[in-house]
Design a protein around this motif. Structure first.
Motif, PDB file in Angstrom:
ATOM      1  N   LEU A  58       0.833  -1.204   0.000  1.00 23.87           N
ATOM      2  CA  LEU A  58       0.000   0.000   0.000  1.00 23.87           C
ATOM      3  C   LEU A  58       0.866   1.252   0.000  1.00 23.87           C
ATOM      4  CD1 LEU A  58      -2.983   1.054   0.253  1.00 23.87           C
ATOM      5  CD2 LEU A  58      -2.524   1.248   2.704  1.00 23.87           C
ATOM      6  N   LEU A  59       1.870   1.282   0.874  1.00 27.60           N
ATOM      7  CA  LEU A  59       2.738   2.451   0.961  1.00 27.60           C
ATOM      8  C   LEU A  59       3.577   2.616  -0.306  1.00 27.60           C
ATOM      9  CD1 LEU A  59       3.977   2.229   4.674  1.00 27.60           C
ATOM     10  CD2 LEU A  59       2.205   3.720   3.719  1.00 27.60           C
ATOM     11  N   GLN A  60       4.026   1.503  -0.849  1.00 25.69           N
ATOM     12  CA  GLN A  60       4.829   1.601  -2.069  1.00 25.69           C
ATOM     13  C   GLN A  60       3.982   2.114  -3.232  1.00 25.69           C
ATOM     14  OE1 GLN A  60       6.719  -2.035  -3.480  1.00 25.69           O
ATOM     15  NE2 GLN A  60       8.452  -0.859  -4.232  1.00 25.69           N
ATOM     16  N   SER A  61       2.760   1.637  -3.348  1.00 23.13           N
ATOM     17  CA  SER A  61       1.885   2.112  -4.422  1.00 23.13           C
ATOM     18  C   SER A  61       1.580   3.589  -4.262  1.00 23.13           C
ATOM     19  CB  SER A  61       0.590   1.303  -4.452  1.00 23.13           C
ATOM     20  OG  SER A  61      -0.193   1.556  -3.296  1.00 23.13           O
ATOM     21  N   TYR A  62       1.493   4.054  -3.007  1.00 22.04           N
ATOM     22  CA  TYR A  62       1.253   5.482  -2.745  1.00 22.04           C
ATOM     23  C   TYR A  62       2.341   6.328  -3.400  1.00 22.04           C
ATOM     24  CZ  TYR A  62       0.637   9.806  -0.056  1.00 22.04           C
ATOM     25  OH  TYR A  62       0.452  11.119   0.317  1.00 22.04           O
ATOM     26  N   VAL A  63       3.596   5.951  -3.166  1.00 15.36           N
ATOM     27  CA  VAL A  63       4.717   6.737  -3.694  1.00 15.36           C
ATOM     28  C   VAL A  63       4.810   6.618  -5.212  1.00 15.36           C
ATOM     29  CG1 VAL A  63       7.212   7.065  -3.605  1.00 15.36           C
ATOM     30  CG2 VAL A  63       5.970   6.444  -1.535  1.00 15.36           C
ATOM     31  N   VAL A  64       4.662   5.405  -5.720  1.00 13.70           N
ATOM     32  CA  VAL A  64       4.783   5.195  -7.163  1.00 13.70           C
ATOM     33  C   VAL A  64       3.721   5.985  -7.918  1.00 13.70           C
ATOM     34  CG1 VAL A  64       4.621   3.494  -9.015  1.00 13.70           C
ATOM     35  CG2 VAL A  64       5.877   2.938  -6.933  1.00 13.70           C
ATOM     36  N   HIS A  65       2.474   5.933  -7.458  1.00 14.80           N
ATOM     37  CA  HIS A  65       1.401   6.644  -8.146  1.00 14.80           C
ATOM     38  C   HIS A  65       1.603   8.152  -8.081  1.00 14.80           C
ATOM     39  CE1 HIS A  65      -1.793   3.191  -8.088  1.00 14.80           C
ATOM     40  NE2 HIS A  65      -0.675   2.879  -8.713  1.00 14.80           N
ATOM     41  N   GLN A  66       2.052   8.645  -6.938  1.00 15.89           N
ATOM     42  CA  GLN A  66       2.229  10.091  -6.813  1.00 15.89           C
ATOM     43  C   GLN A  66       3.343  10.595  -7.719  1.00 15.89           C
ATOM     44  OE1 GLN A  66       3.357  12.172  -2.940  1.00 15.89           O
ATOM     45  NE2 GLN A  66       1.165  12.562  -3.045  1.00 15.89           N
ATOM     46  N   MET A  67       4.409   9.815  -7.857  1.00 15.52           N
ATOM     47  CA  MET A  67       5.508  10.242  -8.720  1.00 15.52           C
ATOM     48  C   MET A  67       5.168  10.093 -10.198  1.00 15.52           C
ATOM     49  SD  MET A  67       8.989   8.974  -6.804  1.00 15.52           S
ATOM     50  CE  MET A  67       9.559   9.857  -5.335  1.00 15.52           C
ATOM     51  N   LEU A  68       4.359   9.083 -10.522  1.00 12.32           N
ATOM     52  CA  LEU A  68       3.998   8.869 -11.925  1.00 12.32           C
ATOM     53  C   LEU A  68       2.876   9.805 -12.368  1.00 12.32           C
ATOM     54  CD1 LEU A  68       4.017   4.974 -12.340  1.00 12.32           C
ATOM     55  CD2 LEU A  68       5.779   6.612 -12.989  1.00 12.32           C
ATOM     56  N   TYR A  69       1.819   9.870 -11.574  1.00  7.84           N
ATOM     57  CA  TYR A  69       0.624  10.598 -11.992  1.00  7.84           C
ATOM     58  C   TYR A  69       0.492  11.969 -11.341  1.00  7.84           C
ATOM     59  CZ  TYR A  69      -0.822   5.949 -13.555  1.00  7.84           C
ATOM     60  OH  TYR A  69      -0.877   4.728 -14.162  1.00  7.84           O
ATOM     61  N   GLY A  70       1.227  12.220 -10.254  1.00 13.07           N
ATOM     62  CA  GLY A  70       1.050  13.469  -9.531  1.00 13.07           C
ATOM     63  C   GLY A  70      -0.107  13.418  -8.561  1.00 13.07           C
ATOM     64  N   ASN A  71      -0.687  12.247  -8.360  1.00 14.57           N
ATOM     65  CA  ASN A  71      -1.820  12.110  -7.439  1.00 14.57           C
ATOM     66  C   ASN A  71      -1.899  10.674  -6.957  1.00 14.57           C
ATOM     67  OD1 ASN A  71      -4.107  12.604  -5.939  1.00 14.57           O
ATOM     68  ND2 ASN A  71      -5.156  13.693  -7.576  1.00 14.57           N
ATOM     69  N   VAL A  72      -2.631  10.490  -5.883  1.00 20.00           N
ATOM     70  CA  VAL A  72      -2.898   9.170  -5.311  1.00 20.00           C
ATOM     71  C   VAL A  72      -4.400   9.022  -5.178  1.00 20.00           C
ATOM     72  CG1 VAL A  72      -2.600   7.677  -3.303  1.00 20.00           C
ATOM     73  CG2 VAL A  72      -0.720   9.136  -4.052  1.00 20.00           C
TER      74      VAL A  72
END
Length: 316
Positions: A58-72
Motif C-alpha cells: 500500500l505504501l509503495q503504491s502510494y509513492v509510485v502513483h504520486q511520482m507517476l501521476y502526480g496524485n494518489v
C-alpha cells in the motif's frame, strides 16, 4: 518513461521501497500515556489492506502513483457495500454501480489503490460539491460514481485546488528525450562511418599472395566491405581504416565533440534531484573512497528530506 528509463525506475523503486519499510501503527492516547493497539480493527486492516496487498504494498503504491501521476487515489470499501440501490435492484442488475456512492458510512474494511488516470473529478456548478467517478476499464467502460467519503486522494503539490497534481516523471520528460536523442546520435555516429564500426584486421589467408601496391589492396578491401556489410536498401557506407595512436586519439576527440560526458551527469543530476534520490547512490564504491563523507551526507539528506516529507504527507 517509467519503464523504459532505468535511472527513473531505479530512483522511484528506491524511494517507494524505502518508505514502505515504515510501519503504520494505531496509537491509543489516554491522557499523557500512549499505547499501541495491535488488535485494533484499523491496525488489522492496515496490515492487510485488501485481499492481495500488505501495508508494504500500500505504501509503495502510494509513492509510485504520486511520482507517476502526480496524485494518489485509494478507494475505501465498507462493510455495507453488499447492499444494492433501489434502481439497480429494480432493474435486476447483478452489480450495483452506485454502491460506492450510496454506502458512504460504516466501518472501512479494505483500502484499494487504483490508477489515478481511471478516476475523474466533477464539481457540480452552483453547489460546489465534488464527485468522483471510477472507470476501471478505461474511458469506455462502466463508470462507478464514488462518494467523497469513499476515496482518499493526495495531489502532489498543486498551486490550484484540484484533482490533477504535478507529476515529477512528466517533468523529466524533456531530459529523458534528450538522453534518448543523445544515445541515438552516438549510435548514428558509430554507424555512419564517422568512426570505425569495426576494427579491420589484415590477416592474410594460407594461400594469400599479393605483391601489388598497398593502396590498391586497401581499396579492394574497402569495396569488399561495402558490398558485404553496408546493408541492403541503405546508402553505401564506407569503412574507416585506422592505424596508429594518432588516429585513435582523433577518434576519441570526435566522440567528445559529439557527446559531452558532462551532459550525462547533468541528466542524472536532474533526475535524482526531481525524484529526491542522491546521485551518490549510483557512484559505486564511493563510500569507501575519499568521497565517503559526501555519500554519508547524501543518505542523511535522502531520509531527512525525501522520506520524512512523504511520511508527513501520509500521516497528515
Amino acid at each position: 518513461i517509467y519503464i523504459t528509463n532505468d535511472l527513473i525506475w531505479t530512483c522511484i523503486n528506491i524511494v517507494s521501497s524505502t518508505l514502505a519499510l515504515a510501519k503504520l501503527k494505531v496509537r491509543i492516547r489516554d491522557g499523557k500515556s500512549v499505547t499501541y493497539a495491535s488488535d485494533h480493527p484499523l491496525q488489522k486492516m492496515l496490515d492487510l489492506c485488501n485481499g492481495g496487498m500488505t501495508q508494504f504494498d500500500l505504501l509503495q503504491s502510494y509513492v509510485v502513483h504520486q511520482m507517476l501521476y502526480g496524485n494518489v487515489s485509494m478507494l475505501l470499501f465498507r462493510g455495507s457495500m453488499t447492499e444494492m440501490c433501489a434502481e439497480c435492484a429494480r432493474d435486476g442488475e447483478t452489480d450495483c454501480v452506485h454502491r460506492f456512492f450510496i454506502n458512504n458510512t460504516g466501518p472501512v474494511v479494505q483500502i484499494m489503490p487504483v490508477y489515478p488516470e481511471h478516476i475523474k473529478q466533477m464539481v457540480l456548478t452552483g453547489t460546489n460539491k465534488t464527485y468522483f467517478f471510477w472507470c476501471p476499464n478505461g474511458a469506455t467502460g462502466t463508470q462507478y460514481p464514488i462518494h467523497p467519503d469513499n476515496i482518499i486522494t493526495d495531489p502532489y503539490y498543486n498551486p490550484a485546488v484540484g484533482w490533477y497534481g504535478v507529476s515529477p516523471v512528466d517533468m523529466l520528460r524533456r531530459w529523458v528525450n534528450l538522453d534518448v536523442s543523445m544515445t541515438q546520435q552516438l549510435n548514428e555516429f558509430f554507424e555512419n562511418g564517422s568512426i570505425p564500426s569495426m576494427l579491420v584486421s589484415l590477416k592474410p589467408g594460407a594461400n594469400f599472395n599479393y605483391d601489388g601496391e598497398p593502396d590498391t589492396l586497401v581499396a579492394k578491401m574497402k569495396e569488399n566491405w561495402m558490398s558485404k556489410f553496408s546493408g541492403s536498401g541503405k546508402e553505401k557506407r564506407s569503412p574507416a581504416f585506422v592505424y596508429g595512436d594518432i588516429e585513435v586519439q582523433r577518434i576519441q576527440e570526435n566522440i567528445k565533440e559529439t557527446i559531452g560526458k558532462e551532459i550525462y551527469y547533468e541528466i542524472q543530476g536532474r533526475i535524482c534531484a526531481t525524484l529526491g534520490v542522491p546521485p551518490t547512490v549510483f557512484e559505486m564504491g564511493l563510500k569507501y573512497g575519499s568521497q565517503k563523507a559526501n555519500a554519508i551526507q547524501g543518505e542523511r539528506d535522502f531520509y531527512n528530506r525525501t522520506i520524512s516529507i512523504i511520511l508527513a504527507r501520509i500521516l497528515n
